[in-house]
Design a protein around this motif. Structure first.
Motif, mmCIF file in Angstrom:
data_model
loop_
_atom_site.group_PDB
_atom_site.id
_atom_site.type_symbol
_atom_site.label_atom_id
_atom_site.label_comp_id
_atom_site.label_asym_id
_atom_site.label_seq_id
_atom_site.Cartn_x
_atom_site.Cartn_y
_atom_site.Cartn_z
ATOM 1 N N SER B 172 0.932 -1.232 0.041
ATOM 2 C CA SER B 172 -0.114 -0.090 -0.252
ATOM 3 C C SER B 172 0.827 1.165 0.077
ATOM 4 C CB SER B 172 -0.911 0.117 1.177
ATOM 5 O OG SER B 172 -1.824 -1.157 1.262
ATOM 6 N N MET B 181 -4.732 3.258 4.207
ATOM 7 C CA MET B 181 -5.472 1.886 3.855
ATOM 8 C C MET B 181 -7.021 2.218 4.506
ATOM 9 S SD MET B 181 -3.415 -1.451 5.263
ATOM 10 C CE MET B 181 -4.540 -2.489 4.898
ATOM 11 N N GLN B 253 -2.967 -0.151 -5.312
ATOM 12 C CA GLN B 253 -2.470 0.316 -3.802
ATOM 13 C C GLN B 253 -4.034 -0.187 -3.008
ATOM 14 O OE1 GLN B 253 -1.615 4.405 -3.715
ATOM 15 N NE2 GLN B 253 0.198 4.028 -4.801
ATOM 16 N N ASN B 256 -3.929 -4.292 -3.919
ATOM 17 C CA ASN B 256 -2.555 -4.993 -3.406
ATOM 18 C C ASN B 256 -2.370 -5.845 -4.613
ATOM 19 O OD1 ASN B 256 -3.720 -4.550 -0.511
ATOM 20 N ND2 ASN B 256 -2.011 -3.360 -1.084
#
Lengths: 244, 348, 506, 300
Positions: B172, B181, B253, B256
């Protein structure tokens, strides 16, 4: 910018398939001149403009703008040497406003830069002569035909050129509108602008030009002053479609 | 100076110039900012997914709507950036600069490929209708290549390209030790989308943007005003590829993860669909269409509705038939009749 | 009602009798649900240690939610719809109070239940003298796990699982990995499913596995695949390379000769399966004389066919995937390519032998854990149940059967755990569960989270009739064990590929 | 003279690859070349052709050649409807047409899936095979190569000697002028679109025995068809399709034979990019230019 000729074509030729569009054309336009190019349909007038500006590449021969050999140069670079061009079919950006249209050739329209006074003056003449408002937010596509034509000419002047090539400026205009166009072009010429006009309308030609070039089948058929050309029997025949 | 910036943002090169519009715009932004406080992390992450696609859509609007060049393969840059990020950040795992290096590397890699490709396309002066097909060929080539990269011989540093199964475990984004996140990723996406939108709106209202728009209207005429249209088309192409890479970077991101099917035929069509349904000549329309269409697709598939593709396909046909300039644009014009006073000049 | 929780109090006989009444109304169901908690062990003496697992029920209420994602539209819908129907059938049966026979067998595998100790296929001990494949195991003897019980669908003694109705949430993955990720998050975070059953392609599985691991979601992957997933949250119920590739390669080499030509799909599954073939063919005396990887988009095989002809193999190993690539078979037949063929994917998935005109698949050999034509009574009963519910379906494929028994297996694990708490259910899965699936006995191997399967070598003749030339009643998933994976002891969340095993380098 | 079996096989492969590309691209290039409509539903039209042929042959029991003819006319009819209802609103809006046909392709693909299910039983490939040395050749593919050649001749005749062909060529060169001269351009467009659709259906039907009959089978033809069309260019439909399929096959066949299908596919895509760089308007434009130059030379 003080070359012998503002614009010069030497022995320029071009074919499209089997059609000869330009053959050994020699043309010299002096600075400050107002030159008319006439000829019947398909004589190669528009092609000649395209060749001068680089939209079409010449197969042989050379083209000069202010003594620079521009034969291999791309169109936009030739324009930057001080040439402006309008097209036969009216080409303004229909979806943009008048203001935006005038800003395209010269983003800093409002700023009268040093050394550009002449160009700015000419633009002012055109805008006033044509009755166009440079801050008008009307969409160009909504303008009447003749105004669109005038807008197209003004846009060319907004790039501050010293030589302009104008393709049939009065096509589709009424007599009054034609006269107004003539008047503005004459004024611009008086302010030192070199003008090359392609035109059919002999009334227009007679009223603006001193020197006329007659094209026929891609060749220069005749060159001379208005009186000579209009008096020539062969020219009449060409227009009537007899001569070969 | 600041009034100049404001006039650029508020210029009329995109829909929405009235005061009412801008009030609404600010309210919507605030609502988006408040959304995570009312929604579960899952919903926030879902909306983040809708948001992260927006730069790709904006790139399409810029390239197609404003510049008149249609790319059917912009997902290639989305994919290149994603893979490059995965390789760089994955190899620098543990290093807190890894993700930043990955972002820079991803943008650079995309821009480089786009630059070379666009040079080929624009300087060869290929015909307009060929460009979408060439871009499609490029993206299919990329998909075919990436699809067969299973196995250890396709290991870059410590990261496996992973073939058709894709690249997993992509880190991330993080700045220092703060990792984006869940909710923070939502805000990260939102800020990036807002920045992209506002700066693009400034761009299209600037002289540069106006000339680009002029190129779309009439390339030859624009060239005869002394502009090097190919250089500008090239630049816009690269710029829109960079926007696509922004989406690609956010995408990897978010999940993932990335696979070659991200650059496949089906993905390639999506940005084109968003742009045409919303209305490609407006940035805002594309933003709205991107969010709505992603939401519709997800909702239909969450219901297990087998008609999802039929519905989306029909929506596309109907839009093109009855709202040829885009549903959002035409709706905005209709609303505009009531809210917009005859536009006063916004400056310039 | 909660005080009744202890399984010991249950009168299993009653439960069975009660549940036989299919018209039992809801109140009845509720009354008996607690009793049903260990109905699973009816007929099977559950080892005592399991008592520790069977905890009291969690105070959960409402339906048990099973999330099931498959592609119902788009390119992969061909397979997704089958699997979706399988899930519907299994859930319907569970809600009607049915279950498949089976139960915890302990870590020793199915053999531990039989009167005879059955040797599972031997796996390598480091040197290359590996002999896994015998003539098909010993089918004789009574009381063995391998005896084909005919009637395996028995009453569970309760409606649903632990008396709670089972609800199937089955959204459409649309053949798009992004949608898969979104749907997985939705099912886990919003719907809070108790179990996730999903995944056709390996790409789809890898797309959602990080999310699964992030939320420690119990996840069952039901597809046949290239193997190697060692993930504490994931249970793989499909057959893998060691169960399919090695038996078929061994048989083909013995039967047709050592010269093998592999033509495989150019992506993970094809490449890894080809790597298995490359590594093991020499062990059984074979030789790979040619290998070609074909991109998934290719549908014209003229050149590939000519290359095979130039190589003159004894037989061709076709690991072709997807509808584009199944064009290979009619094209090869039309060109007059008459080599015997072997595969691990075709026929049992896309029923090519039904779709293509004979003799395109003449002399095609395929090692499968399930194929609709399996001639056992239990399978015929399964096929009948299926077509009663879905009369218009074209075929029941291998993955569909996997999905079907996996959901039944989940129900069983929950009953053992006595709760839907996911960690407890995972432990129940690791208790050595066995199940009488339509294919035969399957056993969930605790240390690797993969199933042993009843493997059959099916073949199509010139008229595309399917017959079975060999059977291996139980082949264990041993490769991960060989790598030292033990998920009961060490948690892992990765996929191994053959490059990590020194054996494949040779 | 004894021909080396490998050489014969290469010639055969070259022929089949070229015929495949030609058939895949045929309907597309007619529509694109004559009408400037990029038809992204091309693959789905081919799929329809395959379905019609399958149903006509397997269920209605028509002989295969007849089933192919039925496909041609059914898909052409469908094309007519499509043109009248949708496509005609997109003349001059090439990119709009591209998007709308993409939408159509989604509807047709998934719609077929919902109506007919995942697969149709295949058609048996007609004919047997010849063998020569260690290689063997499918009779049906040889027939397809022959049909491709016949289609080229047929199209040439159609455009050269029929009234429709004359009108179509006039319309293509200058629609305004043709209209002024009394050519019913709108009908020419409708006819051209249905001809293109019909040819797509015909190709789909002809290729049906060699492929899986499934709702999304059209996708396999999209990439090869577009590459062939782009490389061929739109200056002349026939020379473009023929030149490009021959050239691409000449690149793909030896590379595929020597290095496998992956590099064969990559070579095809890379070749397309390079050819476009060298000949921006495709092979047909280059051929046209060469012919023009020769004509110009002969004039002067």
């Amino acid at each position: 910018m003080n070359g012998k000729f503002a614009l010069e074509a030497r022995n320029v030729s071009k074919h499209f398939g089997g059609v000869i569009a330009a053959s050994e054309v020699n043309l010299q336009v002096s600075p400050g001149e107002l030159r008319c190019i006439i000829g019947p349909n398909g004589a190669g007038k528009s092609t000649l403009f395209a060749l001068l500006c680089g939209i079409q590449r010449a197969e042989s021969g050379d083209i000069f703008i202010h003594e620079h050999n521009v034969t291999q140069m791309q169109p936009f670079k030739r324009i930057r040497l001080g040439v402006g061009l309008t097209f036969q079919t009216t080409r303004a950006f229909q979806d943009l406003s008048v203001r935006r249209n005038l800003a395209i050739p010269n983003p800093n329209l409002a700023v009268y830069k040093e050394g550009h006074q002449r160009g700015a003056k000419r633009l002012q003449i055109a805008l006033e002569g044509f009755g166009l408002d440079p801050s008008d937010d009307t969409r160009a596509g909504e303008l009447p035909h003749h105004k669109l034509q005038w807008l197209a000419i003004s846009m060319v002047l907004a790039g501050y050129p010293d030589t302009v090539l104008i393709d049939e400026p009065t096509a589709g205009m009424s007599r009054d509108e034609t006269d107004r166009t003539t008047e503005v072009l004459k004024q611009l010429n008086a302010h030192g602008l070199t003008i090359v006009v392609v035109e059919h309308d002999m009334h227009f030609v007679k009223s603006v030009a001193e020197k006329v070039t007659v094209l026929h089948q891609g060749r220069i058929f005749m060159e001379g002053n208005v009186a000579e050309v209009t008096a020539n029997e062969d020219v009449k025949k060409i227009y009537l479609g007899h001569a070969h | 100076m600041s009034s100049k910036i404001l006039s650029l943002i508020g210029g009329d090169a995109d829909v929405g110039t009235s005061r009412i519009f801008w009030v609404g715009f600010v309210i919507v932004v605030i609502l988006f900012a408040l959304y995570p406080t009312q929604a579960s992390e899952f919903r926030a992450s879902n909306v983040a997914y809708y948001l992260l696609n927006i730069p790709l859509g904006l790139g399409m609007a810029l390239l197609w709507g404003y510049c008149g060049v249609l790319s059917f393969g912009h997902v290639a840059y989305f994919g290149i950036a994603g893979y490059a990020y995965g390789i760089i950040a994955g190899n620098m795992a543990g290093n807190s600069f890894g993700p930043i290096a990955g972002v820079l590397g991803g943008l650079l890699a995309s821009a480089l490929v786009a630059g070379i490709f666009a040079y080929f396309v624009f300087y060869a002066r290929v015909r307009e209708w060929i460009i979408p097909i060439l871009t499609l060929v490029l993206t299919l080539l990329l998909e075919t290549f990436l699809g067969q990269t299973a196995g250890y011989q396709w290991r870059v540093g410590s990261v496996l390209l992973g073939g058709y199964n894709g690249m997993t475990g992509i880190p991330s984004f993080q700045i220092g030790s703060f990792v984006f996140m869940g909710y923070s990723f939502y805000y990260f996406c939102m800020v990036i989308v807002l920045v992209c939108y506002v700066s693009l709106r400034m761009l299209v209202n600037s002289n540069f943007g106006q000339v680009v728009f002029a190129i779309q209207q009439d390339p030859l005429r624009t060239e005869t005003f002394g502009y090097d249209i190919r250089a500008r088309q090239w630049l816009v192409f690269v710029l829109s590829a960079i926007l696509a890479s922004v989406s690609g970077l956010l995408y990897v991101q978010w999940g993932n993860y990335i696979t070659p099917s991200q650059v496949g035929l089906l993905s390639a069509a999506l940005p084109v669909i968003w742009a045409s349904v919303g209305g490609r000549t407006s940035l805002l329309a594309v933003v709205i269409a991107t969010i709505v269409l992603n939401w519709v697709t997800f909702t239909l598939s969450a219901q297990g509705n087998q008609y999802a593709m039929v519905i989306i396909g029909s929506a596309l046909v109907i839009t093109m038939l009855f709202f040829p300039r885009g549903i959002v644009i035409m709706a905005a014009e209709w609303i505009g009749r009531f809210t917009n006073r005859p536009t006063k000049s916004t400056g310039g | 009602m909660k005080k009744e929780n202890t399984p010991d109090q249950t009168d299993t006989n009653n439960v069975v009798e009660d549940a036989l009444d299919e018209n039992a109304d809801l109140t009845f169901t509720r009354r008996t649900f607690l009793k049903g908690s260990v109905a699973v062990s009816a007929g099977i003496a559950a080892p005592a240690y399991l008592a520790g697992i069977s905890k009291s029920f969690a105070a959960a209420s409402g339906p048990v939610k099973i999330g099931h994602i498959e592609d119902l539209s788009g390119n992969l819908a061909v397979y997704g719809v089958q699997k979706d129907h399988a899930a519907q059938l299994a859930v319907k049966e569970i809600n009607k109070g049915k279950t498949l026979k089976g139960g915890p067998a302990g870590s020793g595998g199915v053999g531990s239940l039989s009167n005879y100790a059955v040797n599972p296929p031997v796996m390598g001990n480091g040197d290359k003298d590996l002999k896994f494949v015998n003539d098909g195991g010993d089918l004789s003897g009574s009381g063995m796990a391998f005896v084909e019980d005919e009637d395996v669908l028995i009453d569970s003694g309760e409606s649903g699982i632990l008396g709670r109705e089972v609800e199937l949430l089955h959204p459409d993955g649309q053949s798009s990995n992004n949608i898969w990720q979104q749907l997985t998050r939705k099912l886990i975070q919003e719907d809070k499913v108790d179990c996730l059953v999903a995944g056709f392609t390996s790409a789809e599985r890898e797309a959602i596995r990080p999310i699964v691991d992030q939320f420690k979601q119990l996840y069952i992957y039901t597809n046949q695949y290239e193997g190697g997933v060692a993930d504490s949250n994931t249970f793989c119920t499909g057959a893998i390379c060691e169960q399919q590739v090695i038996p078929v390669v061994d048989y083909m080499i013995q039967r047709f000769g050592p010269r093998v030509y592999t033509i495989a799909a150019d992506y993970n599954f094809g490449q890894l399966t080809a790597a298995w073939t490359r590594a093991f063919a020499p062990v059984v005396g074979g030789e790979i004389i040619g290998e070609e990887f074909v991109p998934l988009s290719v549908s014209d095989f003229t050149t590939s066919i000519a290359k095979i002809q130039a190589a003159k193999p004894d037989w061709v190993f076709t690991l072709l995937v997807g509808s584009n690539q199944s064009n290979y078979y009619p094209q090869a037949a039309a060109t007059g390519l008459e080599y015997p063929m072997a595969s691990t994917v075709n026929m049992a998935q896309g029923y090519e032998h039904r779709r293509f005109k004979a003799p395109s698949l003449d002399r095609m050999y395929n090692c499968v854990n399930y194929i609709e034509e399996i001639p056992t009574n239990r399978n015929r009963a399964f096929v009948k149940r299926w077509y009663e519910m879905f009369p218009d379906d074209p075929y029941i494929g291998q993955m569909a059967q996997n999905t079907y028994f996996s959901i039944h297996m989940y129900a069983k694990a929950v009953r053992i755990a006595g709760t839907t708490d996911q960690e407890e259910v995972k432990r129940a899965f690791e208790s050595g569960l066995h199940l009488e699936a339509p294919e035969g006995t399957v056993f969930m191997e605790p240390s690797t989270h993969h199933c042993s399967h009843y493997i059959r070598l099916a073949t199509a003749d010139a008229d595309h009739n399917v017959s079975f030339v060999r059977e291996w009643p139980s082949i264990q998933p041993w490769w991960l064990q060989r790598l030292g994976v033990n998920l009961v002891r060490h948690k892992e969340y990765k996929q191994y590929i053959p490059d990590e095993d020194p054996f494949f380098k040779g | 003279m004894e021909l080396d079996p490998l050489a014969l096989s290469l010639i055969y492969q070259f022929g089949t690859n070229a015929a495949f590309l030609f058939l895949a691209a045929l309907g597309l290039i007619v529509i694109l070349g004559m009408m400037n409509i990029i038809n992204l539903a091309h693959g789905e039209l081919m799929m329809m052709g395959a379905y019609v042929a399958t149903i006509a042959h397997n269920q209605a029991g028509l002989p295969f050649p007849l089933a192919v003819v039925v496909s041609f006319f059914s898909v052409a009819l469908f094309g007519t409807v499509l043109e009248l209802l949708i496509v005609r609103r997109f003349y001059g809006r090439e990119l709009g047409a591209l998007v709308v046909t993409w939408g159509l392709s989604l509807v047709l693909g998934q719609g077929t899936f919902l109506v007919f299910g995942p697969f149709m039983p295949a058609i048996k490939i007609p004919g047997g095979s010849y063998s020569y040395g260690s290689f063997s050749f499918s009779e049906y593919w040889l027939v397809l190569i022959g049909i491709s050649i016949a289609l080229v001749i047929g199209l040439y005749w159609l455009y050269r000697y029929t009234k429709y062909g004359l009108q179509a060529r006039a319309t293509m060169q200058n629609a305004e002028m043709a209209k002024a001269l009394g050519v019913p351009t709108s009908r020419v467009y409708t006819l051209t679109f249905s001809l293109g659709a019909g040819l797509a259906g015909l190709s789909g039907a002809l290729l049906a025995p060699t492929s899986t009959i499934a709702p999304f089978m059209g996708q396999q033809f999209v990439a090869p068809a577009f590459i062939t069309v782009v490389v061929g260019g739109a200056a002349n439909v026939i020379s473009g399709a023929v030149g490009s399929s021959v050239l691409l096959s000449a690149i793909k066949t030896p590379i595929g034979m020597a290095f496998g299908a992956f590099l064969g596919t990559v070579a095809l895509l890379v070749a397309a990019l390079i050819i476009i760089r060298i000949m921006p308007n495709g092979i047909s434009a280059t051929i046209q230019k060469l012919m023009d130059r020769r004509r110009a030379a002969s004039i002067s």
